[in-house]
Design a protein around this motif. Structure first.
Motif, PDB file in Angstrom:
ATOM      1  N   ARG A 323       0.833  -1.211   0.000  1.00 44.56           N
ATOM      2  CA  ARG A 323       0.000   0.000   0.000  1.00 44.56           C
ATOM      3  C   ARG A 323       0.862   1.254   0.000  1.00 44.56           C
ATOM      4  O   ARG A 323       0.546   2.242  -0.689  1.00 44.56           O
ATOM      5  N   ALA A 324       1.959   1.233   0.744  1.00 40.50           N
ATOM      6  CA  ALA A 324       2.845   2.394   0.774  1.00 40.50           C
ATOM      7  C   ALA A 324       3.386   2.700  -0.612  1.00 40.50           C
ATOM      8  O   ALA A 324       3.514   3.870  -1.008  1.00 40.50           O
ATOM      9  N   ARG A 325       3.710   1.643  -1.374  1.00 40.58           N
ATOM     10  CA  ARG A 325       4.198   1.846  -2.741  1.00 40.58           C
ATOM     11  C   ARG A 325       3.100   2.460  -3.609  1.00 40.58           C
ATOM     12  O   ARG A 325       3.366   3.346  -4.419  1.00 40.58           O
ATOM     13  N   VAL A 326       1.858   1.986  -3.448  1.00 44.31           N
ATOM     14  CA  VAL A 326       0.745   2.554  -4.208  1.00 44.31           C
ATOM     15  C   VAL A 326       0.585   4.039  -3.883  1.00 44.31           C
ATOM     16  O   VAL A 326       0.495   4.888  -4.785  1.00 44.31           O
ATOM     17  N   GLU A 327       0.554   4.370  -2.616  1.00 47.50           N
ATOM     18  CA  GLU A 327       0.287   5.755  -2.217  1.00 47.50           C
ATOM     19  C   GLU A 327       1.427   6.687  -2.604  1.00 47.50           C
ATOM     20  O   GLU A 327       1.194   7.831  -3.017  1.00 47.50           O
ATOM     21  N   GLU A 328       2.658   6.206  -2.513  1.00 52.42           N
ATOM     22  CA  GLU A 328       3.802   7.002  -2.948  1.00 52.42           C
ATOM     23  C   GLU A 328       3.703   7.304  -4.440  1.00 52.42           C
ATOM     24  O   GLU A 328       3.941   8.437  -4.895  1.00 52.42           O
ATOM     25  N   GLY A 329       3.327   6.292  -5.217  1.00 50.79           N
ATOM     26  CA  GLY A 329       3.192   6.487  -6.658  1.00 50.79           C
ATOM     27  C   GLY A 329       2.060   7.426  -7.018  1.00 50.79           C
ATOM     28  O   GLY A 329       2.170   8.229  -7.960  1.00 50.79           O
ATOM     29  N   LEU A 330       0.954   7.355  -6.283  1.00 49.37           N
ATOM     30  CA  LEU A 330      -0.162   8.255  -6.553  1.00 49.37           C
ATOM     31  C   LEU A 330       0.209   9.699  -6.239  1.00 49.37           C
ATOM     32  O   LEU A 330      -0.181  10.631  -6.971  1.00 49.37           O
ATOM     33  N   ARG A 331       0.963   9.906  -5.167  1.00 51.45           N
ATOM     34  CA  ARG A 331       1.407  11.267  -4.852  1.00 51.45           C
ATOM     35  C   ARG A 331       2.283  11.831  -5.960  1.00 51.45           C
ATOM     36  O   ARG A 331       2.214  13.030  -6.292  1.00 51.45           O
ATOM     37  N   ALA A 332       3.092  10.966  -6.572  1.00 50.01           N
ATOM     38  CA  ALA A 332       3.969  11.417  -7.661  1.00 50.01           C
ATOM     39  C   ALA A 332       3.175  11.841  -8.893  1.00 50.01           C
ATOM     40  O   ALA A 332       3.680  12.605  -9.722  1.00 50.01           O
ATOM     41  N   LEU A 333       1.925  11.374  -9.007  1.00 47.04           N
ATOM     42  CA  LEU A 333       1.091  11.758 -10.156  1.00 47.04           C
ATOM     43  C   LEU A 333       0.489  13.141  -9.982  1.00 47.04           C
ATOM     44  O   LEU A 333      -0.107  13.680 -10.924  1.00 47.04           O
ATOM     45  N   GLY A 334       0.610  13.713  -8.791  1.00 49.03           N
ATOM     46  CA  GLY A 334       0.207  15.095  -8.590  1.00 49.03           C
ATOM     47  C   GLY A 334      -1.279  15.312  -8.423  1.00 49.03           C
ATOM     48  O   GLY A 334      -2.031  14.395  -8.063  1.00 49.03           O
ATOM     49  N   ASP A 335      -1.713  16.535  -8.712  1.00 45.36           N
ATOM     50  CA  ASP A 335      -3.088  16.948  -8.455  1.00 45.36           C
ATOM     51  C   ASP A 335      -4.096  16.310  -9.396  1.00 45.36           C
ATOM     52  O   ASP A 335      -5.307  16.477  -9.200  1.00 45.36           O
ATOM     53  N   ALA A 336      -3.642  15.602 -10.412  1.00 40.17           N
ATOM     54  CA  ALA A 336      -4.578  14.946 -11.332  1.00 40.17           C
ATOM     55  C   ALA A 336      -5.335  13.822 -10.657  1.00 40.17           C
ATOM     56  O   ALA A 336      -6.384  13.389 -11.140  1.00 40.17           O
ATOM     57  N   VAL A 337      -4.819  13.333  -9.521  1.00 40.33           N
ATOM     58  CA  VAL A 337      -5.454  12.251  -8.778  1.00 40.33           C
ATOM     59  C   VAL A 337      -5.889  12.776  -7.411  1.00 40.33           C
ATOM     60  O   VAL A 337      -5.086  13.387  -6.693  1.00 40.33           O
ATOM     61  N   THR A 338      -7.148  12.541  -7.064  1.00 39.40           N
ATOM     62  CA  THR A 338      -7.643  12.859  -5.730  1.00 39.40           C
ATOM     63  C   THR A 338      -7.899  11.568  -4.991  1.00 39.40           C
ATOM     64  O   THR A 338      -8.700  10.734  -5.435  1.00 39.40           O
ATOM     65  N   VAL A 339      -7.193  11.364  -3.872  1.00 42.68           N
ATOM     66  CA  VAL A 339      -7.357  10.164  -3.061  1.00 42.68           C
ATOM     67  C   VAL A 339      -8.349  10.471  -1.941  1.00 42.68           C
ATOM     68  O   VAL A 339      -8.153  11.410  -1.169  1.00 42.68           O
ATOM     69  N   HIS A 340      -9.411   9.677  -1.861  1.00 45.59           N
ATOM     70  CA  HIS A 340     -10.462   9.904  -0.871  1.00 45.59           C
ATOM     71  C   HIS A 340     -10.256   9.068   0.387  1.00 45.59           C
ATOM     72  O   HIS A 340     -10.909   9.317   1.396  1.00 45.59           O
ATOM     73  N   SER A 341      -9.383   8.074   0.337  1.00 41.47           N
ATOM     74  CA  SER A 341      -9.103   7.216   1.498  1.00 41.47           C
ATOM     75  C   SER A 341      -8.027   7.893   2.339  1.00 41.47           C
ATOM     76  O   SER A 341      -6.854   7.892   1.967  1.00 41.47           O
ATOM     77  N   ARG A 342      -8.425   8.483   3.452  1.00 40.52           N
ATOM     78  CA  ARG A 342      -7.460   9.245   4.238  1.00 40.52           C
ATOM     79  C   ARG A 342      -7.613   9.051   5.750  1.00 40.52           C
ATOM     80  O   ARG A 342      -7.010   9.802   6.531  1.00 40.52           O
ATOM     81  N   ALA A 343      -8.407   8.088   6.167  1.00 36.71           N
ATOM     82  CA  ALA A 343      -8.543   7.826   7.602  1.00 36.71           C
ATOM     83  C   ALA A 343      -7.209   7.363   8.176  1.00 36.71           C
ATOM     84  O   ALA A 343      -6.386   6.741   7.491  1.00 36.71           O
ATOM     85  N   ARG A 344      -6.984   7.660   9.440  1.00 36.86           N
ATOM     86  CA  ARG A 344      -5.735   7.245  10.087  1.00 36.86           C
ATOM     87  C   ARG A 344      -5.637   5.729  10.185  1.00 36.86           C
ATOM     88  O   ARG A 344      -4.565   5.146  10.019  1.00 36.86           O
ATOM     89  N   ASP A 345      -6.745   5.079  10.471  1.00 38.97           N
ATOM     90  CA  ASP A 345      -6.768   3.625  10.651  1.00 38.97           C
ATOM     91  C   ASP A 345      -7.604   3.033   9.529  1.00 38.97           C
ATOM     92  O   ASP A 345      -8.823   3.223   9.487  1.00 38.97           O
ATOM     93  N   ARG A 346      -6.966   2.329   8.613  1.00 39.86           N
ATOM     94  CA  ARG A 346      -7.716   1.796   7.474  1.00 39.86           C
ATOM     95  C   ARG A 346      -7.031   0.582   6.870  1.00 39.86           C
ATOM     96  O   ARG A 346      -5.851   0.311   7.146  1.00 39.86           O
ATOM     97  N   THR A 347      -7.771  -0.112   6.066  1.00 39.83           N
ATOM     98  CA  THR A 347      -7.271  -1.279   5.349  1.00 39.83           C
ATOM     99  C   THR A 347      -6.496  -0.826   4.108  1.00 39.83           C
ATOM    100  O   THR A 347      -6.542   0.357   3.737  1.00 39.83           O
ATOM    101  N   PRO A 348      -5.793  -1.743   3.415  1.00 41.80           N
ATOM    102  CA  PRO A 348      -5.060  -1.376   2.198  1.00 41.80           C
ATOM    103  C   PRO A 348      -6.006  -1.214   0.998  1.00 41.80           C
ATOM    104  O   PRO A 348      -5.991  -1.998   0.044  1.00 41.80           O
ATOM    105  N   THR A 349      -6.833  -0.198   1.090  1.00 42.74           N
ATOM    106  CA  THR A 349      -7.850   0.075   0.076  1.00 42.74           C
ATOM    107  C   THR A 349      -7.795   1.565  -0.239  1.00 42.74           C
ATOM    108  O   THR A 349      -7.828   2.390   0.675  1.00 42.74           O
TER     109      THR A 349
END
Length: 418
Positions: A323-349
């Motif tokens: 999941r960390a690899r996914v999220e790091e890669g999404l951040r590198a894509l910039g503002d074109a992607v909005t991630v809605h999963s932002r709870a502190r405690d969550r599954t790899p979704t």
């Protein structure tokens, strides 16, 4: 110990087709031992349950094995394990049974975070009984439940609180035990949807404070069915509609018609497979009673529950790394992607949308590259409405067999889409 991901992946025939599957929250791929358990049960002598012939005893063994496996998987007594066609079907069945005791003026509390299978059955039952529905709202800033709204919704008139242990779209894990404790203080029952949670964490139904808990084995490598767990003593107090000659014992009184013995065997094999993940990734159903491994005292037998705990800790570490690899890669894509999963405690979704682009276009673009990531609202009607989420959105959900190579293909596909 760590999961041997390469050895694990070799046990999934569908992965040989070259796809990278990120649709685990909707249903995982099937490992060979689960498929073999289904086929072995179907092709062995098999009859309706009984003790006279070998075929009858095979059916009995399938049922007994299923109850024992899910008692271990969920941390409950075998007599509290109920089979159903799906979690949705079980929730509908139990909503109708529980609602018989509700009276006008009673209230129930539901969560905006939940899959509709833990919402609509209760709303419909409440409507028939003249019961008021109150809500636990979502904090839009955090994608977590607003416990202040829960406090305002809860009262001495509350008969039931229904809540998810993990959101199937956002991954958010609410504080179920805190919610359950507060519900029990006013005498309410607690019904927990654990369908998404059980795919990623060791379940302990009593520790969660759930009176009833449902999950779906096909979300964690098993065949399509549902499982409900509760204490046998509590289940004894519930009287469902049933055929007169059918058993009135618990849990059989809640299981209608002939059970699908091959599905029960496959669901048992899925638990055994999961129990061996931290060894080599190659454990199958035949190792349900395996003895100790390296690190255990010589000659010490390790229970299936203990092996599940060990394996799921390793799985948690593995999925968090991916999941960390996914999220790091999404951040590198910039503002074109909005991630809605932002709870502190969550599954790899991870739920996401794209600036000026349709998520179904992203789904099709990825599919053409052998990457399976679905777009939709995933039956999370209340969450999508409350958070004003784009419908459809793209969901990336991890399963035990996902690896960094899968992630690289996903991120490359999204980069070329954007």
């Amino acid at each position: 110990m760590a999961i041997d991901v390469a050895a694990l992946r070799a046990r999934f025939p569908s992965l040989a087709q070259g796809f990278a599957f990120f649709d685990g929250p909707g249903g995982t791929q099937t490992p060979t031992p689960v498929a073999e358990a289904v086929a072995r049960t179907l092709t062995a002598p098999l009859s309706n349950r009984g003790l006279v012939s070998a075929s009858e005893r095979n059916a009995e063994e399938a049922v007994a094995g299923f109850r024992a496996a899910y008692a271990d998987f969920l941390g409950v007594a075998e007599g509290g394990v109920v089979h159903g066609r799906s979690a949705t079907q079980l929730t509908y069945d139990f909503s109708r049974t529980l609602a018989r005791s509700w009276r006008s003026g009673d209230e129930i509390v539901l969560s905006r975070l939940d899959h509709d299978s833990n919402v609509r059955p209760w709303i419909q039952a409440a409507g028939r009984a003249g019961v008021t529905v109150r809500w636990i709202e979502i904090d839009a800033a955090t994608a977590e439940l607003d416990l202040g709204s829960f406090g305002r919704a809860l009262s001495a008139r509350t008969r039931l609180v229904a809540v998810t242990a993990a959101s199937n779209v956002l991954g958010t894990r609410p504080p179920v035990r805190e919610i359950a404790d507060r519900a029990h203080e006013v005498g309410a029952l607690v019904f927990v949807d654990g369908v998404h949670y059980a795919a990623h964490h060791l379940v302990d139904v009593p520790a969660l404070g759930a009176d009833l808990f449902v999950c779906s084995p096909y979300k964690f490598l098993g065949p399509h069915c549902g499982v409900l767990a509760g204490s046998p003593g509590f289940l004894e107090t519930l009287v469902p509609d049933k055929l007169l000659p059918s058993p009135d014992t618990v849990p059989e009184r809640f299981e209608f018609g002939t059970l699908p013995y091959e599905i029960l065997a496959g669901a048992t094999a899925a638990v055994d497979f999961l129990a061996g993940l931290d060894a080599t990734g190659t454990t199958g159903a035949t190792e349900a009673t395996a003895a100790g491994r390296a690190g255990d005292a010589p000659g010490t037998a390790v229970s299936r529950r203990e092996r599940l705990a060990r394996s799921l800790r390793s799985l948690h570490d593995h999925e968090n790394a991916v999941r960390a690899r996914v999220e790091e890669g999404l951040r590198a894509l910039g503002d074109a992607v909005t991630v809605h999963s932002r709870a502190r405690d969550r599954t790899p979704t991870v739920l996401m949308s794209f600036e000026g682009r349709d998520a179904r276009g992203a789904q099709a673009h990825l599919a053409a590259r052998g990457v399976v990531a679905p777009a939709g609202s995933f039956y999370a009607y209340e969450a999508f409405t409350a958070l004003k989420l784009d419908d459809p959105a793209l969901r990336v959900g991890l399963a035990p067999y996902n690896d960094f190579g899968d992630v690289d293909r996903l991120l490359d596909g999204l980069a070329s889409f954007l």
